[in-house]
Design a protein around this motif. Structure first.
Motif, PDB file in Angstrom:
ATOM      1  N   VAL A 113       0.502  -0.952  -0.043  1.00  0.00           N
ATOM      2  CA  VAL A 113      -0.167   0.251  -0.176  1.00  0.00           C
ATOM      3  C   VAL A 113       0.713   1.574   0.187  1.00  0.00           C
ATOM      4  CG1 VAL A 113      -2.021   1.811   1.826  1.00  0.00           C
ATOM      5  CG2 VAL A 113      -2.216  -1.296   0.909  1.00  0.00           C
ATOM      6  N   GLU A 114       1.791   0.884   0.573  1.00  0.00           N
ATOM      7  CA  GLU A 114       2.733   2.424   0.812  1.00  0.00           C
ATOM      8  C   GLU A 114       3.294   2.436  -0.450  1.00  0.00           C
ATOM      9  OE1 GLU A 114       6.997   4.130   3.707  1.00  0.00           O
ATOM     10  OE2 GLU A 114       6.081   1.854   3.768  1.00  0.00           O
ATOM     11  N   ALA A 115       3.595   1.741  -0.839  1.00  0.00           N
ATOM     12  CA  ALA A 115       4.776   1.828  -2.683  1.00  0.00           C
ATOM     13  C   ALA A 115       3.622   2.206  -3.581  1.00  0.00           C
ATOM     14  CB  ALA A 115       5.065  -0.070  -2.555  1.00  0.00           C
ATOM     15  N   LEU A 116       2.397   1.444  -3.198  1.00  0.00           N
ATOM     16  CA  LEU A 116       1.906   2.251  -4.835  1.00  0.00           C
ATOM     17  C   LEU A 116       0.927   4.102  -4.370  1.00  0.00           C
ATOM     18  CD1 LEU A 116      -0.412  -1.267  -5.387  1.00  0.00           C
ATOM     19  CD2 LEU A 116       1.332  -0.185  -6.684  1.00  0.00           C
ATOM     20  N   LEU A 117       1.031   4.006  -2.923  1.00  0.00           N
ATOM     21  CA  LEU A 117       0.816   5.264  -3.032  1.00  0.00           C
ATOM     22  C   LEU A 117       1.884   5.870  -3.408  1.00  0.00           C
ATOM     23  CD1 LEU A 117      -1.101   4.952   0.427  1.00  0.00           C
ATOM     24  CD2 LEU A 117      -2.388   5.368  -1.732  1.00  0.00           C
ATOM     25  N   ALA A 118       2.756   5.927  -3.028  1.00  0.00           N
ATOM     26  CA  ALA A 118       4.217   6.941  -3.615  1.00  0.00           C
ATOM     27  C   ALA A 118       4.436   6.821  -4.936  1.00  0.00           C
ATOM     28  CB  ALA A 118       5.295   6.483  -2.195  1.00  0.00           C
ATOM     29  N   SER A 119       3.510   5.900  -5.345  1.00  0.00           N
ATOM     30  CA  SER A 119       4.165   5.894  -6.801  1.00  0.00           C
ATOM     31  C   SER A 119       3.038   5.934  -7.670  1.00  0.00           C
ATOM     32  CB  SER A 119       4.870   4.307  -7.231  1.00  0.00           C
ATOM     33  OG  SER A 119       6.242   3.911  -6.644  1.00  0.00           O
ATOM     34  N   PRO A 120       2.368   6.764  -7.560  1.00  0.00           N
ATOM     35  CA  PRO A 120       1.275   7.252  -8.445  1.00  0.00           C
ATOM     36  C   PRO A 120       0.708   6.857  -9.961  1.00  0.00           C
ATOM     37  CG  PRO A 120       1.477   9.497  -7.753  1.00  0.00           C
ATOM     38  CD  PRO A 120       3.129   8.300  -7.648  1.00  0.00           C
ATOM     39  N   GLY A 121       1.907   6.515 -10.622  1.00  0.00           N
ATOM     40  CA  GLY A 121       1.872   5.917 -12.121  1.00  0.00           C
ATOM     41  C   GLY A 121       1.867   5.046 -12.119  1.00  0.00           C
ATOM     42  N   CYS A 122       2.248   4.088 -11.482  1.00  0.00           N
ATOM     43  CA  CYS A 122       1.612   1.642 -11.314  1.00  0.00           C
ATOM     44  C   CYS A 122       0.803   1.831 -10.519  1.00  0.00           C
ATOM     45  CB  CYS A 122       3.392   1.938 -10.557  1.00  0.00           C
ATOM     46  SG  CYS A 122       4.735   1.863 -10.862  1.00  0.00           S
ATOM     47  N   GLY A 123      -0.293   0.991 -11.299  1.00  0.00           N
ATOM     48  CA  GLY A 123      -0.889   0.478 -11.253  1.00  0.00           C
ATOM     49  C   GLY A 123      -1.638  -0.913 -10.249  1.00  0.00           C
ATOM     50  N   TRP A 124       0.411  -1.262 -10.133  1.00  0.00           N
ATOM     51  CA  TRP A 124       0.254  -2.302  -9.922  1.00  0.00           C
ATOM     52  C   TRP A 124       1.502  -2.649  -9.087  1.00  0.00           C
ATOM     53  CZ3 TRP A 124       2.118  -7.898 -12.821  1.00  0.00           C
ATOM     54  CH2 TRP A 124       2.095  -6.868 -13.739  1.00  0.00           C
ATOM     55  N   SER A 125       1.667  -3.476  -8.249  1.00  0.00           N
ATOM     56  CA  SER A 125       2.786  -3.759  -7.314  1.00  0.00           C
ATOM     57  C   SER A 125       3.364  -5.698  -7.570  1.00  0.00           C
ATOM     58  CB  SER A 125       3.130  -3.418  -6.633  1.00  0.00           C
ATOM     59  OG  SER A 125       3.766  -4.098  -5.367  1.00  0.00           O
ATOM     60  N   TYR A 126       4.683  -5.883  -7.108  1.00  0.00           N
ATOM     61  CA  TYR A 126       4.329  -7.323  -7.089  1.00  0.00           C
ATOM     62  C   TYR A 126       5.571  -7.406  -5.717  1.00  0.00           C
ATOM     63  CZ  TYR A 126       7.966  -7.946 -10.624  1.00  0.00           C
ATOM     64  OH  TYR A 126       8.930  -8.272 -10.969  1.00  0.00           O
ATOM     65  N   THR A 127       5.940  -8.512  -5.233  1.00  0.00           N
ATOM     66  CA  THR A 127       7.067  -9.115  -4.987  1.00  0.00           C
ATOM     67  C   THR A 127       7.311  -9.791  -4.666  1.00  0.00           C
ATOM     68  OG1 THR A 127       5.944  -9.864  -2.912  1.00  0.00           O
ATOM     69  CG2 THR A 127       5.197  -7.982  -2.610  1.00  0.00           C
ATOM     70  N   ALA A 128       9.122 -10.584  -4.642  1.00  0.00           N
ATOM     71  CA  ALA A 128       9.595 -11.890  -4.321  1.00  0.00           C
ATOM     72  C   ALA A 128       9.011 -12.561  -3.290  1.00  0.00           C
ATOM     73  CB  ALA A 128      10.680 -11.297  -3.726  1.00  0.00           C
TER      74      ALA A 128
END
Length: 316
Positions: A113-128
């Protein structure tokens, strides 16, 4: 059934967690416990039950938390149907996925959540991710290729299976998920990578190079049959991409990946003693595969020879 923007409900929690399940109550209990252990608590959990037995249903009825909703679905055996049903009920700004035999680290939601809120240009995220055996013991990954965190526009990396993404590690903006139509319910294997390609073509991705999800490895039951079905799915997927991807380069990658998948599928059929299916696969794939890359022909011939030798050994 496709998803549409009209299905969006606003005014909910920050994260909607979607958990499809079919029995496996012991694993399910651990998965749900890892949700309740999250350090970030502004979430709803939607469990899509795919017609489980009474033991699992009784356990689900015993969950007494207003943040948890259980969808009682008729059995389909298709995770995409369960996930899409849960997506339609979701109210969160972000969607996170968790399979019923997998787990999350306690900081998983908070970090994404923190990463996506800080990266408004990115609509999705994944992790190791970490890997465990069915009994919960860690998998020895010393012989594995190193995991690489691909970020930004990763469409090509996904097509080449260079970006290794577990569905349990993904968080996506709900509006973006609705725009791409959710999961393709006709794609029975590889449906997660199909979704990733469509997400990647619409939005760059943020990656967290830290294992925040724990994936349980297969127990090996019906391993050969599962691999055959999986490669049937890859062939189906890449055939569609070879027609529909927006650039010539991406379509060429899809054609080559389809050709390579056909070779693997034919080998799997041959090893399983399904020689006719092996030959049929190669004959069906020859015209397009030879055009995709010239060496395909002699590699296919080796598969045919190998299948013939196996058939002769069985007769002897």
């Amino acid at each position: 059934m496709a998803l549409h923007r009209d299905d969006i409900h606003d005014g909910g929690p920050t994260v909607s967690i979607l958990l499809p399940t079919y029995d496996r109550p012991a694993y399910l209990c651990e998965a749900v416990a890892s949700v309740f252990a999250q350090s970030y608590d502004d979430w709803e959990l939607i469990i899509a039950d795919d017609g489980s037995s009474e033991e699992t249903r009784a356990w689900l009825r015993g969950i007494e938390d207003p943040r948890v909703t259980v969808l009682w679905l008729p059995h389909s055996g298709v995770p995409s149907i369960s996930r899409n049903a849960a997506i339609r009920q979701a109210r969160g700004r972000f969607i996170a996925f968790l399979d019923s035999d997998d787990l999350w680290a306690p900081a998983k939601l908070a970090r994404q959540v923190e990463a996506l809120l800080a990266s408004p240009g990115c609509g999705w995220s994944y992790t190791a991710v970490d890997l465990i055996h069915p009994d919960g013991e860690p998998v020895d990954r010393s012989g594995f290729a190193p995991w690489l965190p691909h970020a930004g526009d990763i469409t090509e990396h996904i097509l080449k299976i260079e970006a290794i993404i577990a569905i349990d590690s993904v968080m996506v903006d709900r509006h973006l998920l609705m725009e791409v139509g959710g999961f393709d319910e006709g794609q029975r294997f590889g449906e997660d990578y199909d979704l990733y390609v469509r997400l990647a073509m619409r939005s760059p991705v943020h990656v967290i190079d830290e294992p925040l999800a724990v994936v349980r490895a297969s127990d090996g039951v019906n391993y050969s049959a599962n691999r055959i079905h999986a490669y049937l799915g890859w062939v189906q997927l890449y055939a569609r991409y070879a027609r529909l991807l927006p650039t010539r380069r991406l379509r060429a990658i899809a054609r080559r990946r389809r050709a390579e998948s056909l070779l693997v599928l034919a080998r799997l059929y041959a090893k399983a003693g399904q020689t006719k299916n092996a030959w049929r696969t190669l004959l069906h794939g020859t015209p397009h595969s030879v055009l995709a890359y010239p060496s395909w022909g002699w590699r296919a011939a080796r598969v045919v020879v190998g299948a013939g030798l196996r058939m002769r050994k069985r007769r002897d």
